[in-house]
Design an enzyme around this catalytic site. Sequence first.
Site, PDB file in Angstrom:
ATOM      1  N   CYS A  58      65.628  57.552 -17.181  1.00 43.74           N
ATOM      2  CA  CYS A  58      65.966  57.806 -15.785  1.00 43.74           C
ATOM      3  C   CYS A  58      66.469  59.227 -15.574  1.00 43.74           C
ATOM      4  CB  CYS A  58      67.031  56.803 -15.350  1.00 43.74           C
ATOM      5  SG  CYS A  58      67.785  57.182 -13.767  1.00 43.74           S
ATOM      6  N   TRP A  91      68.276  46.120 -16.046  1.00 38.71           N
ATOM      7  CA  TRP A  91      68.530  46.916 -17.245  1.00 38.71           C
ATOM      8  C   TRP A  91      69.209  46.020 -18.280  1.00 38.71           C
ATOM      9  CZ3 TRP A  91      66.134  51.402 -17.311  1.00 38.71           C
ATOM     10  CH2 TRP A  91      65.918  52.090 -16.121  1.00 38.71           C
ATOM     11  N   VAL A 124      70.226  47.015  -9.312  1.00 43.38           N
ATOM     12  CA  VAL A 124      71.152  47.432 -10.362  1.00 43.38           C
ATOM     13  C   VAL A 124      70.641  48.766 -10.900  1.00 43.38           C
ATOM     14  CG1 VAL A 124      72.104  46.861 -12.625  1.00 43.38           C
ATOM     15  CG2 VAL A 124      71.721  45.054 -10.925  1.00 43.38           C
ATOM     16  N   VAL A 126      71.177  52.822 -12.703  1.00 46.35           N
ATOM     17  CA  VAL A 126      71.885  53.709 -13.619  1.00 46.35           C
ATOM     18  C   VAL A 126      71.768  55.126 -13.066  1.00 46.35           C
ATOM     19  CG1 VAL A 126      71.589  52.314 -15.695  1.00 46.35           C
ATOM     20  CG2 VAL A 126      69.767  53.877 -15.031  1.00 46.35           C
ATOM     21  N   TYR A 189      59.223  60.954  -6.167  1.00 45.34           N
ATOM     22  CA  TYR A 189      59.232  59.510  -5.918  1.00 45.34           C
ATOM     23  C   TYR A 189      58.561  59.181  -4.589  1.00 45.34           C
ATOM     24  CZ  TYR A 189      62.161  58.476  -9.904  1.00 45.34           C
ATOM     25  OH  TYR A 189      62.624  58.327 -11.176  1.00 45.34           O
TER      26      TYR A 189
END
Length: 347
Positions: A58, A91, A124, A126, A189
């Site tokens: 990421c 994750w 969720v 990161v 993105y």
Amino acid sequence: MSEHRRREEEAMGGGNEAYGKKAFKRSRSHFRDRITADGRDGWPVEAGRYRLVVSRACPWASRAVISRRLLGLEGALSMAIADPVQDDRSWRFTLDPDGRDPVLGIRFLSEAYDRREAGHPGGVSVPAVVDVPSGKLVTNDYQQITLDLATEWTALHRPGAPELYPPKLRDEIDTVMADVYEDVNNGVYRAGFATGQEEYEAACAGVFRRLELLVPRLERQRYLVGDTITEADIRLFTTLVRFDAVYHGHFKCNRWKLTESPVLWAYARDLFQTPGFGDTVDFDHIKRHYYQVHTGINPTRIVPLGPDLSGWLTAHHREELRGRPFGDGTPPGPVPAGEEVPVPGRP
């Protein structure tokens, strides 16, 4: 695709991503508490209390990995590395023995989210910082985490740590970062997840327009702002290092490759070869995540063999522009045991 997996794809990386009929939009992080020197949000800076959860795949999490290493916070802020390939439960810690994070004792990052707020909105994501004693998520505010590591955690910085967000340059850094975020960090993105031709073309054009605008700046100076590495360089680097490996093909940002832009390619190699940057990059994790998790874009889940990554260690000659990578400070020490990653072109 399950509803949970769809939400996870939309929340891949920092922040949350949402889709309209044809356009892609990234929403703000839901958990935005800050860990500060004075503990004003209830979370004081404290060595050993928190755990940084990341995926090396990421780009948003990689910012925090690089900052932590440059600032020498490895001993104060432990790090959990998630499997780059998620399943329907988000994750997961399948890289660890028994598939459980050895510090937090959990199998999925979602467990820390749920301990903080059951039924929380969004996916969720990161990077995430978790309070070890309670097991609760503290923050997933990817925009603020690295700024706080640079400015609030100073008492725990290593001797010789660089000043990544110097007060006298913050206005310029903020301006550069805002433009890079809108058009490049997030622009890839918006291009990759576009479901309409118009939206894709606008986003893709924006990516390359901004990159081309950065070239004259980086022709005359080694770093984006001032003569040392700052937060702005970290944020641009995490997109550039993924560009040819995933964004060029997977996200269709293919007007040209990074390796075809002499200035940007040299700039990216300069940073990659600087301790704290390339030694945190795992191209295997990056490629497997994008190509195997984004099944809406790549339904076969086939991971391409290319591109050739050996060029990252070739001479860049950026030192001719002078500049002092760490300012009055020093490079970070060796990568801590257990955090090493394979470096392309190096045995």
